[in-house]
Scaffold this active site. Structure first.
Site, PDB file in Angstrom:
ATOM      1  N   CYS A 133       0.872  -1.179   0.000  1.00 25.81           N
ATOM      2  CA  CYS A 133       0.000   0.000   0.000  1.00 25.81           C
ATOM      3  C   CYS A 133       0.905   1.223   0.000  1.00 25.81           C
ATOM      4  O   CYS A 133       0.900   2.038   0.918  1.00 25.81           O
ATOM      5  CB  CYS A 133      -0.918   0.008   1.212  1.00 25.81           C
ATOM      6  SG  CYS A 133      -1.898  -1.501   1.445  1.00 25.81           S
ATOM      7  N   ALA A 134       1.703   1.338  -1.056  1.00 26.26           N
ATOM      8  CA  ALA A 134       2.837   2.263  -1.058  1.00 26.26           C
ATOM      9  C   ALA A 134       2.441   3.736  -1.067  1.00 26.26           C
ATOM     10  O   ALA A 134       3.167   4.573  -0.543  1.00 26.26           O
ATOM     11  CB  ALA A 134       3.727   1.956  -2.264  1.00 26.26           C
TER      12      ALA A 134
ATOM     13  N   GLY B 268       4.911   6.697  -1.461  1.00 22.34           N
ATOM     14  CA  GLY B 268       6.179   6.001  -1.331  1.00 22.34           C
ATOM     15  C   GLY B 268       7.151   6.414  -0.252  1.00 22.34           C
ATOM     16  O   GLY B 268       8.340   6.104  -0.347  1.00 22.34           O
ATOM     17  N   GLY B 269       6.690   7.062   0.800  1.00 23.02           N
ATOM     18  CA  GLY B 269       7.595   7.444   1.881  1.00 23.02           C
ATOM     19  C   GLY B 269       8.343   6.264   2.469  1.00 23.02           C
ATOM     20  O   GLY B 269       9.569   6.310   2.659  1.00 23.02           O
ATOM     21  N   LYS B 270       7.628   5.182   2.745  1.00 24.07           N
ATOM     22  CA  LYS B 270       8.264   3.996   3.335  1.00 24.07           C
ATOM     23  C   LYS B 270       9.029   3.195   2.279  1.00 24.07           C
ATOM     24  O   LYS B 270      10.040   2.570   2.579  1.00 24.07           O
ATOM     25  CB  LYS B 270       7.216   3.136   4.040  1.00 24.07           C
ATOM     26  CG  LYS B 270       6.572   3.860   5.228  1.00 24.07           C
ATOM     27  CD  LYS B 270       5.516   3.015   5.912  1.00 24.07           C
ATOM     28  CE  LYS B 270       4.850   3.779   7.043  1.00 24.07           C
ATOM     29  NZ  LYS B 270       4.013   4.904   6.580  1.00 24.07           N
TER      30      LYS B 270
ATOM     31  N   ASP C 281      -4.682  -2.955 -10.426  1.00 22.80           N
ATOM     32  CA  ASP C 281      -5.964  -2.856 -11.136  1.00 22.80           C
ATOM     33  C   ASP C 281      -6.582  -4.239 -11.372  1.00 22.80           C
ATOM     34  O   ASP C 281      -7.641  -4.378 -11.962  1.00 22.80           O
ATOM     35  CB  ASP C 281      -5.802  -2.110 -12.459  1.00 22.80           C
ATOM     36  CG  ASP C 281      -4.669  -2.672 -13.320  1.00 22.80           C
ATOM     37  OD1 ASP C 281      -4.096  -3.711 -12.934  1.00 22.80           O
ATOM     38  OD2 ASP C 281      -4.357  -2.065 -14.356  1.00 22.80           O
TER      39      ASP C 281
ATOM     40  N   CYS D 245      -1.618   3.650  11.045  1.00 31.01           N
ATOM     41  CA  CYS D 245      -1.427   4.878  11.826  1.00 31.01           C
ATOM     42  C   CYS D 245      -2.671   5.112  12.683  1.00 31.01           C
ATOM     43  O   CYS D 245      -3.172   6.224  12.799  1.00 31.01           O
ATOM     44  CB  CYS D 245      -1.108   6.073  10.942  1.00 31.01           C
ATOM     45  SG  CYS D 245      -2.300   6.399   9.625  1.00 31.01           S
TER      46      CYS D 245
ATOM     47  N   ASP E 260       1.125  -1.558   4.889  1.00 33.39           N
ATOM     48  CA  ASP E 260       0.818  -0.317   5.615  1.00 33.39           C
ATOM     49  C   ASP E 260      -0.647  -0.028   5.326  1.00 33.39           C
ATOM     50  O   ASP E 260      -0.980   0.741   4.429  1.00 33.39           O
ATOM     51  CB  ASP E 260       1.742   0.802   5.117  1.00 33.39           C
ATOM     52  CG  ASP E 260       1.590   2.083   5.922  1.00 33.39           C
ATOM     53  OD1 ASP E 260       1.024   2.018   7.030  1.00 33.39           O
ATOM     54  OD2 ASP E 260       2.016   3.145   5.441  1.00 33.39           O
TER      55      ASP E 260
ATOM     56  N   ASP F   7       0.124  -0.046  -5.427  1.00 26.40           N
ATOM     57  CA  ASP F   7      -0.990   0.759  -4.926  1.00 26.40           C
ATOM     58  C   ASP F   7      -2.132   0.704  -5.928  1.00 26.40           C
ATOM     59  O   ASP F   7      -1.907   0.453  -7.119  1.00 26.40           O
ATOM     60  CB  ASP F   7      -0.571   2.218  -4.695  1.00 26.40           C
ATOM     61  CG  ASP F   7      -1.466   2.911  -3.669  1.00 26.40           C
ATOM     62  OD1 ASP F   7      -1.139   2.863  -2.470  1.00 26.40           O
ATOM     63  OD2 ASP F   7      -2.512   3.455  -4.058  1.00 26.40           O
TER      64      ASP F   7
END
Length: 404
Positions: free
Chosen positions: A232-233, A236-238, A283, A354, A301, A256
């Site tokens: 679940c990018a 793309g922070g992680k 998709d 989160c 995530d 994603d």
């Protein structure tokens, strides 16, 4: 502090967009700050911080001002008057502030501050859920912390520099930072500043990422040369953090359902000097099936309520609905079932959110471990991060290992 008419009008316009038009606060503020090129950093800070403040305390201020939604412009000015009065700001002689009952405002504030749902400005249903899941003591402390302005935290890009070098470079641009114990890649700003204008950012030396969020990639325990999937990018922070931990060696696959978010990752990766990643738009189920039993590490995530990051997204608590929470729990279990199948025997999976609610966190993991696919995994450890204990965002992460 002296109030300036054009700045106050910008705040009122922003509140109207957020409360009445349902727009997201961060997008509204970005738009407002482009309104007048003559505004300096203090003007921009006033607009952003005042708008966020009134959004954060909407329920409390509305109760004090005795106004109800939908707010017309007169009501929005009343909310503004409450904010200014409680900040100790003298109201100018404008028609919007005629007959503002200053003493009554302060008295009502003292009275309502004894009731949590007003004191911490939250909807009844969120207060009830938090109380039921965390208990009186933990929930009271946690929701209070969610109204404290979050620090600006940077994650150093170790592909290009070190924490010390980044600190020195930012110092040369008049931005002071400090190290954080227990967060190997983090620098905290001593004072808020627009770090995106720095040459260090443009050169890809860092990303803005909360300290709690930085713990997630570390929790995966990746090594150079591995095949790692970030399911679940988003933007793309992680993904970028994982790539840095892998020293650009091996393969990171960012997935994603939104192609637009992955396009942002592509831009960020170029700036960061990350080249060991691929992108997959979800998709269909094909990208997942092709990776069954092939990934050394999988990060989920998961989409969640976001109740651990309300201080960054204060408008989220007004947009959330009980039905969403029910739906998202179903989605969380669904992605656990589907994406876990990409982990190879002996590989590891991290499930993260989160949120601070057990029903989105350890309860989801427990449910998964008793399911058909989950029985192939063993629980290794988890980390429940509460904002009032850490000083950073509320997060949850669980590490599972697939049996050989």
């Amino acid at each position: 502090m002296r109030l300036h008419r054009n700045l106050c009008f910008a705040v009122i316009d922003g509140l109207n967009n957020i409360f009445n038009d349902g727009e997201y606060a961060d997008k509204v503020i970005q738009k407002l700050l482009k309104r007048d090129k003559r505004w300096g950093s203090r003007d921009r800070s006033f607009i952003a911080e005042t708008t966020y403040d009134i959004v954060r305390w909407k329920r409390l201020y509305a109760k004090i001002a005795d106004v109800k939604e939908p707010f017309d412009r007169d009501n929005l000015w009343r909310l503004f008057a409450v904010w200014a009065t409680l900040k100790g700001i003298r109201l100018p002689d404008w028609k919007y502030f005629e007959n503002t009952p200053t003493r009554k405002i302060k008295g009502r504030f003292d009275e309502l501050s004894k009731i949590r749902k007003y004191r911490d400005s939250i909807p009844d249903w969120i207060d009830e859920v938090g109380l039921a899941e965390l208990g009186e003591d933990l929930w009271t402390k946690e929701i209070a912390m969610q109204n404290v302005l979050a620090d600006v935290i940077l994650r150093v890009n170790t592909l290009k520099t070190t924490k010390k070098e980044l600190q020195q470079r930012l110092q040369s641009e008049d931005i002071e930072t400090e190290f954080l114990d227990g967060y190997p890649s983090a620098l905290k700003l001593k004072e808020r500043a627009n770090v995106f204008k720095t040459t260090a950012f443009k050169d890809g030396w860092f990303e803005v990422q909360d300290a709690s969020s930085q713990l997630v990639a570390e929790f995966l325990n990746v090594e150079p040369g591995m095949k790692v999937v970030d399911t679940c990018a988003g933007a793309g922070g992680k993904t970028l953090h994982i790539a840095a931990l892998m020293q650009n060696k091996g393969q990171v696959i960012a997935m994603d359902i939104y192609e637009s978010k992955l396009r942002k990752l592509k831009t960020r990766a170029k700036r960061n000097g990350v080249h060991n990643f691929d992108m997959r738009v979800l998709d269909s189920t094909k990208p997942i099936k092709k990776l069954y039993d092939k990934a050394d590490r999988v990060l989920i995530d998961a989409p969640c309520s976001g109740l651990g990051v309300l201080r960054r997204n204060p408008d989220a608590k007004w947009k959330l609905e009980p039905e969403f929470l029910d739906r998202i729990r179903v989605t969380q279990q669904d992605v656990l079932q589907k994406y876990s199948r990409m982990v190879k025997p002996g590989g590891k999976l991290v499930y993260a959110t989160c949120s601070v609610l057990p029903s989105e966190n350890q309860e989801q993991v427990d449910k998964f471990l008793t399911s058909e696919f989950g029985k192939d995994f063993t629980f290794v450890k988890d980390n429940k991060v509460l904002a009032h204990q850490s000083g950073f965002d509320g997060f949850y992460m669980a590490l599972l290992e697939k049996k050989k």
